[in-house]
Design an enzyme around this catalytic site. Sequence first.
Site, mmCIF file in Angstrom:
data_model
loop_
_atom_site.group_PDB
_atom_site.id
_atom_site.type_symbol
_atom_site.label_atom_id
_atom_site.label_comp_id
_atom_site.label_asym_id
_atom_site.label_seq_id
_atom_site.Cartn_x
_atom_site.Cartn_y
_atom_site.Cartn_z
ATOM 1 N N THR A 42 0.828 -1.207 0.000
ATOM 2 C CA THR A 42 0.000 0.000 0.000
ATOM 3 C C THR A 42 0.864 1.259 0.000
ATOM 4 O O THR A 42 0.554 2.246 -0.686
ATOM 5 C CB THR A 42 -0.944 0.013 1.210
ATOM 6 O OG1 THR A 42 -1.815 -1.119 1.137
ATOM 7 C CG2 THR A 42 -1.772 1.275 1.255
ATOM 8 N N SER A 85 -6.859 -1.021 -6.877
ATOM 9 C CA SER A 85 -6.517 -1.280 -5.483
ATOM 10 C C SER A 85 -5.029 -1.590 -5.447
ATOM 11 O O SER A 85 -4.452 -2.042 -6.446
ATOM 12 C CB SER A 85 -7.318 -2.472 -4.949
ATOM 13 O OG SER A 85 -6.761 -2.963 -3.742
ATOM 14 N N THR A 86 -4.416 -1.344 -4.301
ATOM 15 C CA THR A 86 -3.036 -1.812 -4.129
ATOM 16 C C THR A 86 -2.934 -3.287 -4.486
ATOM 17 O O THR A 86 -1.929 -3.743 -5.052
ATOM 18 C CB THR A 86 -2.595 -1.604 -2.663
ATOM 19 O OG1 THR A 86 -2.513 -0.211 -2.392
ATOM 20 C CG2 THR A 86 -1.235 -2.256 -2.397
ATOM 21 N N ASN A 87 -4.023 -4.035 -4.203
ATOM 22 C CA ASN A 87 -3.977 -5.487 -4.319
ATOM 23 C C ASN A 87 -3.931 -5.987 -5.749
ATOM 24 O O ASN A 87 -3.547 -7.139 -5.989
ATOM 25 C CB ASN A 87 -5.176 -6.106 -3.589
ATOM 26 C CG ASN A 87 -5.202 -5.729 -2.133
ATOM 27 O OD1 ASN A 87 -4.259 -5.142 -1.625
ATOM 28 N ND2 ASN A 87 -6.291 -6.062 -1.456
ATOM 29 N N SER A 137 47.374 -15.107 -4.187
ATOM 30 C CA SER A 137 47.780 -15.246 -2.798
ATOM 31 C C SER A 137 48.600 -14.044 -2.358
ATOM 32 O O SER A 137 49.372 -13.488 -3.139
ATOM 33 C CB SER A 137 48.603 -16.525 -2.600
ATOM 34 O OG SER A 137 49.117 -16.599 -1.287
ATOM 35 N N SER A 138 48.415 -13.687 -1.101
ATOM 36 C CA SER A 138 49.223 -12.603 -0.544
ATOM 37 C C SER A 138 50.543 -13.108 0.012
ATOM 38 O O SER A 138 51.416 -12.312 0.374
ATOM 39 C CB SER A 138 48.438 -11.907 0.584
ATOM 40 O OG SER A 138 48.162 -12.840 1.625
ATOM 41 N N LYS A 145 50.796 -18.118 -7.346
ATOM 42 C CA LYS A 145 49.528 -18.824 -7.174
ATOM 43 C C LYS A 145 48.398 -18.056 -7.871
ATOM 44 O O LYS A 145 48.255 -16.856 -7.704
ATOM 45 C CB LYS A 145 49.196 -18.999 -5.693
ATOM 46 C CG LYS A 145 48.007 -19.908 -5.411
ATOM 47 C CD LYS A 145 47.876 -20.143 -3.905
ATOM 48 C CE LYS A 145 46.798 -21.186 -3.597
ATOM 49 N NZ LYS A 145 45.458 -20.657 -3.832
#
Length: 466
Positions: free
Chosen positions: A99, A137-139, A315-316, A321
Amino acid sequence: MRTENDTLGSREIEDDHYYGIQTQRALENFSISGITIDKIPSYIDSLLLIKKSAAIANHRIGKISNEQVLAISQAADEFLTTPQAQQFPLDIYQGGGGTSTNMNVNEVLANRANEILTGKKGYDVVHPNTHINMCQSTNDVIPAAMKMSIYKILGELEYALSSFVEILGNKVEEFTDIVKIGRTCLQDALPLTLGQQFSGYCSAFERSVLQINNVRRHCLELPMGATAIGTEFGTYPGYKDAFYHALHENTGINFTPEKNFFDALQNADFWITTSAVLKSTANILNKLASDLRLMASGPRAGLAEITLPAVQPGSSIMPGKINPVIPEMAIQVYFRILGNDLSITRACEGELELNVWESLILNCISESCRLLTECLPLFSEKCIKNLIANRERCAEDAGSSLALSTVIATIFDYKIASEVARKAETEGKSIYQIVVESGLLSTEKASQLLEPSVLTCPELFNELYK
């Protein structure tokens, strides 16, 4: 500032805002997720098109004036042409079956239409309920706007899927002569070509395209005209036909009324079906992504059948990798869609004459569509298109597999084949070596029938076996 009133009292509204008091109350009540209704693709546009079409229909049946319909249509066109997100600020999580959203659009159009006609905001000539919401209607408005929005969103997903299928089809052709070992239960199985394997992926996504297209067609059936509970009470003679005619004029799409308005408002199982198709598509995507991770594992201590494009360091701490980050992204998309599917299923339960959980349904459905639509092009461009088959590794694994003993079972019997496989395993030899050493087949015949590529084509095997 200006003052607006409703049945609960009054509120001061900043005069820059076209929305009114009911929108303001909803802003106060439902500030929760940070996801506003304007973030749902095509949702506001769909609502505006519904309101414009309803105004045209009501004018054609003589219920609103010429100046009113022109002002409402102009207001709707302005917001369609130049979106103004700040005028539709409501959180997607809201009670009341939508609504608040319906009234947000009603108020915005009414204030702008009055501004066009009188030079100031207000509801003197065009009222949000009396005129903008006439015969509605909202519906029926909210579920209709949902279907219109998802119709467009599914069209974008269907296009992305079709493009993805095309890229997979190219890989089927590229890999048509690359023989590799198949695997069942993660153990060596019969050989197949990499092209055959990719044809399975391609076929599955082709099926998804058809399923998406099918549910999309059902989005063309709308509940507009049902009003509050499906009885059509509150509409005027001729409105429904005039509305769908006007909607077709405004969209170019042949939307039609639902066959049973009571069913359309009571039951939301269509969204379960739609979500199931999205989940199924995501499941296939997850299978492909997971398989690629396995096939590309290594590069020296894994399967290493394929090499995925390197898109970033992996990879850090470990130099060199490279991780399968694109497949891993796709797998997470699958996980999210699974969660959305559960939310949709519960939200579709509803009760009595209306399902009031449609805002959540729309949020979850649209997110699942968006994730897939965005993921598929990334997956194809950054992973599928440039992945490389490691031809030598595939051939080596296929040629050394004990599963080639299946040829002996086919020619002789399972008992003999089992003994050949056991001996090859014990002595660390190939099936070919054991077969030739034991005299089961001549060198020439063994070379022909135990060639892995022959096993990928039963017709060729049968021809050689004659």
